[in-house]
Design a protein around this motif. Structure first.
Motif, PDB file in Angstrom:
ATOM      1  N   VAL A  43      42.534  46.919  39.473  1.00  0.00           N
ATOM      2  CA  VAL A  43      42.203  46.058  40.619  1.00  0.00           C
ATOM      3  C   VAL A  43      42.305  44.585  40.225  1.00  0.00           C
ATOM      4  O   VAL A  43      42.970  43.784  40.893  1.00  0.00           O
ATOM      5  CB  VAL A  43      40.789  46.385  41.155  1.00  0.00           C
ATOM      6  N   LEU A  47      45.163  41.640  41.488  1.00  0.00           N
ATOM      7  CA  LEU A  47      44.700  40.397  42.114  1.00  0.00           C
ATOM      8  C   LEU A  47      45.169  39.172  41.335  1.00  0.00           C
ATOM      9  O   LEU A  47      45.682  38.204  41.919  1.00  0.00           O
ATOM     10  CB  LEU A  47      43.177  40.393  42.211  1.00  0.00           C
ATOM     11  N   VAL A 281      38.936  47.100  46.289  1.00  0.00           N
ATOM     12  CA  VAL A 281      38.162  45.894  45.988  1.00  0.00           C
ATOM     13  C   VAL A 281      36.768  46.002  46.614  1.00  0.00           C
ATOM     14  O   VAL A 281      35.759  45.704  45.968  1.00  0.00           O
ATOM     15  CB  VAL A 281      38.890  44.633  46.498  1.00  0.00           C
ATOM     16  N   LEU A 304      36.316  38.705  42.829  1.00  0.00           N
ATOM     17  CA  LEU A 304      37.092  39.734  43.521  1.00  0.00           C
ATOM     18  C   LEU A 304      37.149  39.450  45.018  1.00  0.00           C
ATOM     19  O   LEU A 304      38.202  39.602  45.659  1.00  0.00           O
ATOM     20  CB  LEU A 304      36.486  41.107  43.270  1.00  0.00           C
ATOM     21  N   VAL A 308      40.686  38.624  47.162  1.00  0.00           N
ATOM     22  CA  VAL A 308      41.203  39.703  47.999  1.00  0.00           C
ATOM     23  C   VAL A 308      41.693  39.221  49.355  1.00  0.00           C
ATOM     24  O   VAL A 308      42.428  39.948  50.042  1.00  0.00           O
ATOM     25  CB  VAL A 308      40.123  40.801  48.195  1.00  0.00           C
TER      26      VAL A 308
END
Length: 616
Positions: A43, A47, A281, A304, A308
């Motif tokens: 993840v 990103l 996320v 995060l 996102v």
């Protein structure tokens, strides 16, 4: 460096640097449990790597060499971390990190392989007639291909490839990730179904990371329900089987605007590409916010959340909903530590203020009025047994964080409108599904420890049959994306027209010059631009201009060509079906030159665009 001379090695390098490298650099800077690291690495890597290539491309231009520079920067960062703190993954750490029980590994592998098998059959599969894009993917996936191929054909910073003249404000970074990986090879359209399956696997790992805190069996059940579970729409499937009227084309479990009107999670995962990053996320942020005493975890949750937004803006909002819930639940212990979430989440601001569609939030029951009608029946039927189990969990105290997040996310579509098209509010149910399945997993794991496994297995099976119907629909239908002659035309466009060329076409879903050729077009299927914030009246005005260009006078065609800076006029199956006789009319225009004519498909070049624009 070897990837410079090998396209296959370049793809492997792209996969390593976009799925692994940033996460392997960063995981030990945060307080994560082993099972959280499994979700964090891919993840965080996606990103960071996509964001890095984006900003490098704004400065240097988007190209193979810019991507390679991004990979070299990540290599330098990795080397610096090794020099300062030692090898990020020592052998003992590697063993600890990948100590996964066989049943858990089988679970993740099963999710990936089932998803890959379905996608490889239903997306970009060749048959004797052409290329198939079938099942759930027949409608939205062509839009994603147009984004990917147009970016890799020079559309950067991207304008909307199928609604020329407007900046691409859609949350397109999952498509940008695919474009980056493909760019390292050249042209690799069959990459998309493989990457979709990888992202579905990452979603499964993220749900596991969230639920594992409550027990291993709670996590396993939550993953199965999270990926494959849904409501009771399989009733229609059984009815068709028993009555002998079953057809994969007619007995699809999703009924838009009707009683079974919420598409299942697996159905969404197969086609809604932004959700492929937004959901993992959100699940990981939920796991991090569980421990509000840790500023380190709050910081990561904020990072995060901020990163996102260009991947999925609804996920960004849902992360803030989860944060608001924990603030409310911990209001008596509120302190400055909460700023550790708020400050890094401003990473989203450049995209929020980058000229996207206006953000409007209004109180409204339009979703209920247009789609849910009777919410008590609608939600019970569509969200099924896991929804009921989540409600049952309220009988006993505990898990207030998950329960309140679940309730708020389910409530939002019923009282607010935040999307240009009311229907798109349904995506909040996709995010509400995550706490729903975790609560269900917790409850069923307790039942499992007290009674026969048959009860739990039966409940789980009755919750996932809908996905069997989804698989049947995707595997047994054969809708065409492009015929072989259309594919040949698209490849000709890639090789023989300048990057950034604008094509006048019918406002269709599939369009070879853009989906294969990577070129831009004036307009497309109405609900794409309308759903992304363009006023419906303006979309319809473009459709009217296109109709007049193909069916009206030469001056009307000239006006459309001039206004939208058209370089080529395309005539394929959709154009000839909707505008009979258009080939003869276009042949008679002296400032159009027919440059392609194969298999009753034609391309006309505007040979004096500047002269036409100055004289018209």
């Amino acid at each position: 460096m070897a990837s410079v001379v090998s396209g296959y090695l370049a793809v492997i390098a792209a996969l390593v640097f976009t799925f692994l490298a940033p996460g392997l650099i960063g995981y030990r800077f945060f307080n994560l449990k082993v099972y959280e690291v499994w979700a964090f690495v891919p993840v965080f890597s996606v990103l960071v790597s996509v964001g890095m290539v984006y900003y490098l491309s704004l400065a240097l231009g988007y190209s193979y060499w810019t991507i390679l520079l991004g990979f070299l920067i990540l290599t330098s960062l990795y080397t610096l971390v090794v020099y300062k703190k030692g090898e990020p993954l020592k052998p003992k750490d590697l063993l600890r990190l990948f100590q996964i029980k066989k049943s858990t590994l089988l679970l993740f592998g099963g999710v990936f392989l089932i998803s890959l098998a379905v996608l490889c059959v239903s997306v970009w599969r060749g048959n004797e007639y052409g290329i198939v894009m079938t099942g759930s993917n027949w409608q939205d996936t062509p839009f994603h291909y147009e984004i990917i191929e147009s970016i890799n054909q020079g559309n950067f910073p991207p304008q909307t490839p199928n609604y020329i003249g407007t900046p691409l404000t859609y949350h397109y970074f999952v498509d940008f990730h695919t474009a980056i990986v493909e760019k390292m090879y050249g042209y690799l359209p069959m990459l998309l179904p493989v990457l979709n399956a990888v992202f579905i696997g990452i979603f499964a790992v993220a749900v596991y990371a969230l639920a594992r805190f409550y027990g291993r069996w709670a996590a396993i059940i939550a993953v199965v329900l999270g990926v494959f579970g849904w409501g009771l729409s399989y009733v229609g499937l059984f009815s068709a089987f028993f009555s002998g009227t079953f057809s994969p084309y007619q007995n699809y479990i999703y009924q838009f605007g009707d009683l079974f009107g919420l598409p299942s999670m697996f159905d969404n995962l197969l086609q809604q590409r932004p959700l492929l990053m937004g959901l993992p996320v959100f699940a990981l942020v939920l796991a991090l916010l569980r421990d509000m005493s840790s500023q380190n975890r709050l910081l990561l949750a904020g990072i995060l959340t901020g990163l996102v937004f260009p991947f999925h803006n609804v996920a960004f909002f849902c992360c803030y909903v989860a944060f608001a819930v924990v603030v409310i639940l911990n209001i008596r212990k509120l302190n400055r530590g909460y700023l550790y979430f708020l400050l890094p989440s401003v990473l989203a601001l450049p995209f929020i203020f980058a000229g996207g569609p206006p953000i409007s939030i209004s109180f409204s029951s339009a979703f209920i009025a247009e789609f849910a009608h009777n919410p008590f029946i609608y939600y019970f039927l569509n969200l099924g047994i896991p929804f009921i189990l989540a409600l049952v969990s309220f009988v006993k105290p505990g898990y207030a964080y998950l329960k309140l997040t679940f309730l708020v996310l389910v409530l939002i579509p019923n009282i607010l409108i935040m999307t240009p098209w009311v229907w798109d509010m349904y995506k909040f149910f996709m995010f509400a599904w995550i706490p729903i399945v975790v609560l269900s997993g917790i409850l069923l794991s307790k039942v499992l420890s007290k009674t026969s496994r048959v009860v739990v297995l039966t409940v789980v099976l009755l919750s996932v049959i809908t996905s069997a119907s989804v698989i049947v629909y995707n595997v047994n239908t054969d809708f065409s994306a492009v015929s072989w002659s259309e594919y040949q035309l698209g490849m000709w466009v890639r090789d023989n027209t300048p990057e950034g060329s604008v094509f006048l076409t019918y406002y269709s879903i599939q369009c070879p010059p853009s989906m294969v050729g990577g070129r831009l077009r004036v307009s497309s299927y109405v609900y794409w631009p309308y759903g992304h914030g363009e006023p419906l009246g303006e979309v319809q005005a473009r459709e009217k201009a296109i109709n007049e260009a193909y069916t009206g006078s030469e001056s009307q065609l000239a006006a459309t060509v001039q206004h939208y800076q058209v370089n080529y006029v395309y005539v394929g199956g959709d154009e000839q079906q909707n505008y009979p006789g258009c080939v003869a009319r276009l042949d008679a225009v002296d400032w159009l030159t027919q440059v392609y004519s194969e298999n009753e498909r034609y391309i006309y070049e505007v040979t004096d665009l500047n002269g036409l624009h100055s004289d018209t």
